[in-house]
Design an enzyme around this catalytic site. Sequence first.
Site, mmCIF file in Angstrom:
data_model
loop_
_atom_site.group_PDB
_atom_site.id
_atom_site.type_symbol
_atom_site.label_atom_id
_atom_site.label_comp_id
_atom_site.label_asym_id
_atom_site.label_seq_id
_atom_site.Cartn_x
_atom_site.Cartn_y
_atom_site.Cartn_z
ATOM 1 C CE LYS A 167 -4.073 -4.320 1.193
ATOM 2 N NZ LYS A 167 -4.760 -3.258 1.950
ATOM 3 C CG ASP A 220 -1.987 -1.117 1.179
ATOM 4 O OD1 ASP A 220 -1.954 -1.921 0.243
ATOM 5 O OD2 ASP A 220 -2.806 -1.191 2.119
ATOM 6 C CB CYS A 267 -2.106 -2.967 5.285
ATOM 7 S SG CYS A 267 -3.807 -2.351 5.114
HETATM 8 C C1 VGL Z 1 -4.574 0.695 5.738
HETATM 9 C C2 VGL Z 1 -6.138 1.629 7.130
HETATM 10 C C3 VGL Z 1 -7.103 1.506 6.156
HETATM 11 C C4 VGL Z 1 -3.155 0.272 5.549
HETATM 12 C C5 VGL Z 1 -5.529 0.553 4.760
HETATM 13 O O1 VGL Z 1 -2.707 0.189 4.385
HETATM 14 O O2 VGL Z 1 -2.474 0.010 6.576
HETATM 15 N N1 VGL Z 1 -4.883 1.213 6.928
HETATM 16 N N2 VGL Z 1 -6.789 0.962 4.964
#
Ligand code: VGL
Length: 202
Positions: free
Chosen positions: A110, A12, A155
């Site tokens: 995702k 991410d 994540c």
């Molecule tokens: C994430 C919160 C919401 C992350 C993703 O990538 O850690 N955290 N969505």
Amino acid sequence: MHPTPDALIVIDIQNDFCPGGALAVAGGDEILAPVNALLEAYQVKVLTQDWHPAGHGSFASSHPGAAPFSVTTLPYGEQVLWPDHCVIGTKGADFHPDLNTDAADLIIRKGFRAGVDSYSAFFENDHETPTGLDGYLRTRGVSRLTLVGLATDFCVQYSALDAARLGYDVTVREDACRAIDLDGSLEAARKAMRAAGVVLEG
Ligand code: VGL
Ligand code: ZN
């Protein structure tokens, strides 16, 4: 080809998780140089991309009266309610422009189901709906994973715990991760990862 290739899983690294983004992680952009360097060193390279439809169930804005960063209970368990982020097709959902996306073999998205969040690269937050990543890695003969990216305590942690549960040897390179750290969540995540046999390095 190396008989047992090692995989780098890059979690991410998107505009919304970097300074200036909707759910900015402090220092999120500091990991680009180390991550790009690591991408040169692995045989199997996977990027993940948080990828939510507008009105996603993990957004505080979808729950009238709920404040961002509050916690609610959804059918699959506890869920932190986030500011709107990584909405499909927006600039915030794009990878950081300095990430060497050309190096990746696979991009796994995702969190695209409106009703269930997905922190982990392997399973959605119901802990049973698979993303398909396990099958990809197994069919490529991978048994050792290194995880880097954002955020360490969400994540990255969920991905590391699922990977360990699935039987992979897992290392998290903390120097190439940054955390959100909500109410001590970073220390809790480090403790949970160590207890699951995840090696914390860097
Ligand atoms: C994430 C919160 C919401 C992350 C993703 O990538 O850690 N955290 N969505
Ligand atoms: Zn998200």
